[in-house]
Design a protein around this motif. Structure first.
Motif, PDB file in Angstrom:
ATOM      1  N   VAL A   3       0.790  -1.254   0.022  1.00  0.00           N
ATOM      2  CA  VAL A   3      -0.176  -0.119  -0.083  1.00  0.00           C
ATOM      3  C   VAL A   3       0.934   1.317  -0.003  1.00  0.00           C
ATOM      4  CG1 VAL A   3      -1.796   1.330   1.164  1.00  0.00           C
ATOM      5  CG2 VAL A   3      -1.793  -1.481   1.450  1.00  0.00           C
ATOM      6  N   ARG A   4       1.207   1.779  -1.198  1.00  0.00           N
ATOM      7  CA  ARG A   4       1.898   3.086  -1.360  1.00  0.00           C
ATOM      8  C   ARG A   4       1.514   4.097  -0.623  1.00  0.00           C
ATOM      9  NH1 ARG A   4       5.159   2.994  -6.304  1.00  0.00           N
ATOM     10  NH2 ARG A   4       5.327   0.945  -6.609  1.00  0.00           N
ATOM     11  N   ASN A   5       0.207   4.453  -0.364  1.00  0.00           N
ATOM     12  CA  ASN A   5      -0.386   5.700   0.292  1.00  0.00           C
ATOM     13  C   ASN A   5      -1.958   5.342   0.722  1.00  0.00           C
ATOM     14  OD1 ASN A   5      -0.535   8.091   1.297  1.00  0.00           O
ATOM     15  ND2 ASN A   5      -0.640   9.055  -0.779  1.00  0.00           N
ATOM     16  N   ALA A   6      -2.053   5.350   1.674  1.00  0.00           N
ATOM     17  CA  ALA A   6      -3.561   5.307   2.398  1.00  0.00           C
ATOM     18  C   ALA A   6      -3.692   6.340   3.374  1.00  0.00           C
ATOM     19  CB  ALA A   6      -3.892   3.918   2.609  1.00  0.00           C
ATOM     20  N   PRO A   7      -4.045   7.527   3.038  1.00  0.00           N
ATOM     21  CA  PRO A   7      -4.096   8.620   4.215  1.00  0.00           C
ATOM     22  C   PRO A   7      -5.085   8.302   5.185  1.00  0.00           C
ATOM     23  CG  PRO A   7      -4.359   9.586   1.903  1.00  0.00           C
ATOM     24  CD  PRO A   7      -4.296   8.134   1.622  1.00  0.00           C
ATOM     25  N   ASN A   8      -6.160   7.671   5.167  1.00  0.00           N
ATOM     26  CA  ASN A   8      -6.935   7.390   6.093  1.00  0.00           C
ATOM     27  C   ASN A   8      -6.540   6.179   7.050  1.00  0.00           C
ATOM     28  OD1 ASN A   8      -9.097   8.842   4.801  1.00  0.00           O
ATOM     29  ND2 ASN A   8     -10.010   7.372   4.026  1.00  0.00           N
ATOM     30  N   LEU A   9      -5.616   5.470   6.655  1.00  0.00           N
ATOM     31  CA  LEU A   9      -5.205   4.162   7.710  1.00  0.00           C
ATOM     32  C   LEU A   9      -3.813   4.656   8.163  1.00  0.00           C
ATOM     33  CD1 LEU A   9      -6.409   1.144   5.744  1.00  0.00           C
ATOM     34  CD2 LEU A   9      -7.146   2.093   7.926  1.00  0.00           C
ATOM     35  N   GLY A  10      -3.393   5.888   7.595  1.00  0.00           N
ATOM     36  CA  GLY A  10      -1.920   6.282   7.998  1.00  0.00           C
ATOM     37  C   GLY A  10      -0.644   5.496   7.425  1.00  0.00           C
ATOM     38  N   TRP A  11      -1.225   4.798   6.209  1.00  0.00           N
ATOM     39  CA  TRP A  11       0.026   4.001   5.443  1.00  0.00           C
ATOM     40  C   TRP A  11       0.666   4.843   4.569  1.00  0.00           C
ATOM     41  CZ3 TRP A  11      -3.521  -0.870   5.401  1.00  0.00           C
ATOM     42  CH2 TRP A  11      -3.695  -1.497   6.448  1.00  0.00           C
ATOM     43  N   ARG A  12       1.953   4.455   4.636  1.00  0.00           N
ATOM     44  CA  ARG A  12       2.922   4.794   3.403  1.00  0.00           C
ATOM     45  C   ARG A  12       3.779   3.691   3.144  1.00  0.00           C
ATOM     46  NH1 ARG A  12       2.610  10.096   1.196  1.00  0.00           N
ATOM     47  NH2 ARG A  12       4.238   9.280  -0.260  1.00  0.00           N
ATOM     48  N   ASP A  13       3.950   3.276   1.914  1.00  0.00           N
ATOM     49  CA  ASP A  13       4.775   1.975   1.646  1.00  0.00           C
ATOM     50  C   ASP A  13       4.545   0.836   2.487  1.00  0.00           C
ATOM     51  OD1 ASP A  13       5.636   3.346  -0.668  1.00  0.00           O
ATOM     52  OD2 ASP A  13       7.248   4.274   0.393  1.00  0.00           O
ATOM     53  N   GLN A  14       3.384   0.701   3.128  1.00  0.00           N
ATOM     54  CA  GLN A  14       3.024  -0.501   3.789  1.00  0.00           C
ATOM     55  C   GLN A  14       3.068  -1.760   3.118  1.00  0.00           C
ATOM     56  OE1 GLN A  14       2.385  -2.592   6.518  1.00  0.00           O
ATOM     57  NE2 GLN A  14       1.542  -0.936   7.576  1.00  0.00           N
ATOM     58  N   PRO A  15       4.149  -2.796   3.362  1.00  0.00           N
ATOM     59  CA  PRO A  15       4.039  -4.124   2.583  1.00  0.00           C
ATOM     60  C   PRO A  15       3.098  -5.071   3.169  1.00  0.00           C
ATOM     61  CG  PRO A  15       6.033  -3.989   4.304  1.00  0.00           C
ATOM     62  CD  PRO A  15       5.140  -2.830   4.369  1.00  0.00           C
TER      63      PRO A  15
END
Ligand SMILES: [Zn+2]
Length: 383
Positions: A166-178
């Motif tokens: 997940v390269r970018n998911a603002p609602n979950l606060g994820w950046r580059d989340q494998p």
């Protein structure tokens, strides 16, 4: 007829590719048609009887195909044995992470029916805390499966690459989340992670009877779209195909968006924005009739904005089918009417005269069912 192949071939076709292709063809035919004899399969697929029998033995050995009795024949001779995909031998686990307050999970049959479902409250969790919620939900759902699990499918908000990062998911606060790799390690099961709108379009394709090129617009906390062209989901160069939520519509500004621009599609159309606008208009109206008119105006304007943004897409791709997914009380009425009218008035009638726009019949399970399609497609090659 135009050949459907890539413009520049880069690899030669190996014998094992042909075998895999034929195996998938047999499975796909059974998945869609059910109850076929070996002779039916040979006729349907164009493969020889020997090849079909050989593949069926292999698939029966893996418990993927079973014999289900014999066909009543009027002709003399040995009755044909009927085969089907073993629809109860495996189950699929799916998660839908697109809700902004809770995460949903389910065990599904190979036919996409939800057998049991679970939820966890997100409770504002972000980053690693949000990952922990997902892992906790996944463990709960896996424990409820009553047959071996074919795989895990996950629809996540945000931009998801081919490796399920997940390269970018603002609602979950994820950046580059494998996400895919981490959950695969945690469970030992094959995991597929895709964007939620891309999952939704796959559900519409497999279970909603959409056989053609298709654009699905998913309206929820945000707004996104999934595109299916020539039987393939389109992901885009940076995996952000269908991310139309932060495209500005028109040159007349409009409501301020969370991203800092004015007049983004999301600022007109997301569920929180529409709900708030309707709430305000209803509170200010003098009479019930005024309130009704004001609500209808808000929905019509949102539908018109959606039509404006979709018109060039529909024109460029010559699309004839658009599906809306989201709360029917907001979308199914003045909003969808305004969208289709705007689309018709802004595109060439000769090319888009047959254009249809409809609500999905997949309801709120659409992402769960689409994530299951990812698993079916990845593990068995069927959809
Ligand atoms: Zn925006």
């Amino acid at each position: 007829m135009i050949q459907d192949r890539a413009l520049r071939p880069t690899t030669k076709v190996l014998p094992e590719h042909i075998r895999l292709n034929n195996r998938t063809l047999v499975l796909q035919t059974l998945y869609r048609s059910g109850l076929q004899s070996r002779a039916d399969l040979a006729r349907e697929t164009g493969l020889t009887r020997v090849t079909v029998s050989d593949l069926i033995s292999e698939l029966m050995g893996e418990n993927l195909v079973i014999e289900l009795g014999q066909r009543q024949e009027s002709r003399p001779g040995k009755p044909a044995t009927l085969l089907d995909i073993n629809r109860v031998a495996f189950q699929i686990v799916s998660l839908d992470l697109s809700g902004h307050t809770r995460l949903r999970g389910a065990v599904l049959s190979l036919d996409g029916a939800v057998l049991s479902s679970s939820e966890v409250e997100l409770a504002g969790a972000r980053g690693e805390a949000a990952f922990d919620k997902v892992a906790e939900l996944l463990a709960q759902v896996i424990a409820r499966a009553t047959a071996p699990i074919l795989g895990v499918g996950i629809g996540s908000p945000g931009i998801v690459d081919r490796a399920g990062v997940v390269r970018n998911a603002p609602n979950l606060g994820w950046r580059d989340q494998p996400l895919q790799a981490r959950l695969q390690d945690a469970t030992g099961l094959p995991v597929r992670v895709v964007n939620d709108a891309n999952a939704a379009v796959l559900a519409e394709h497999s279970f909603g009877g959409a056989d053609h090129d298709l654009l699905l617009v998913k309206v929820g906390h945000g707004v996104g779209a999934g595109l299916l062209i020539g039987g393939r989901a389109i992901f885009g160069e940076r995996f952000a195909a269908g991310e139309i939520g932060h495209v500005v519509i028109g040159t007349d500004d409009g409501p301020l968006c969370v991203c800092g621009k004015s007049g983004c599609l999301e600022a007109w159309l997301s569920v929180p924005r529409l709900t708030a606008a309707i709430h305000d208009a209803t509170a200010q109206a003098a009479t019930p009739a005024d309130a009704e008119r004001a609500v209808s105006d808000i929905l019509t304007e949102a539908g018109r904005r959606l039509g404006i943004i979709l018109a060039p897409v529909v024109g460029a791709l010559n699309l004839l089918e658009i599906v809306l997914s989201g709360p029917p009380e907001l979308l199914d009425g003045p909003l969808s009417t305004a969208t289709v009218e705007t689309l018709r008035s802004r595109t060439m009638a000769t090319e888009t005269g047959d254009l249809t726009l409809r609500m999905t019949a997949q309801g709120e399970d659409i992402v769960l069912r689409g994530a299951a399609v990812m698993v079916l497609s990845a593990q068995l090659g069927v959809s």
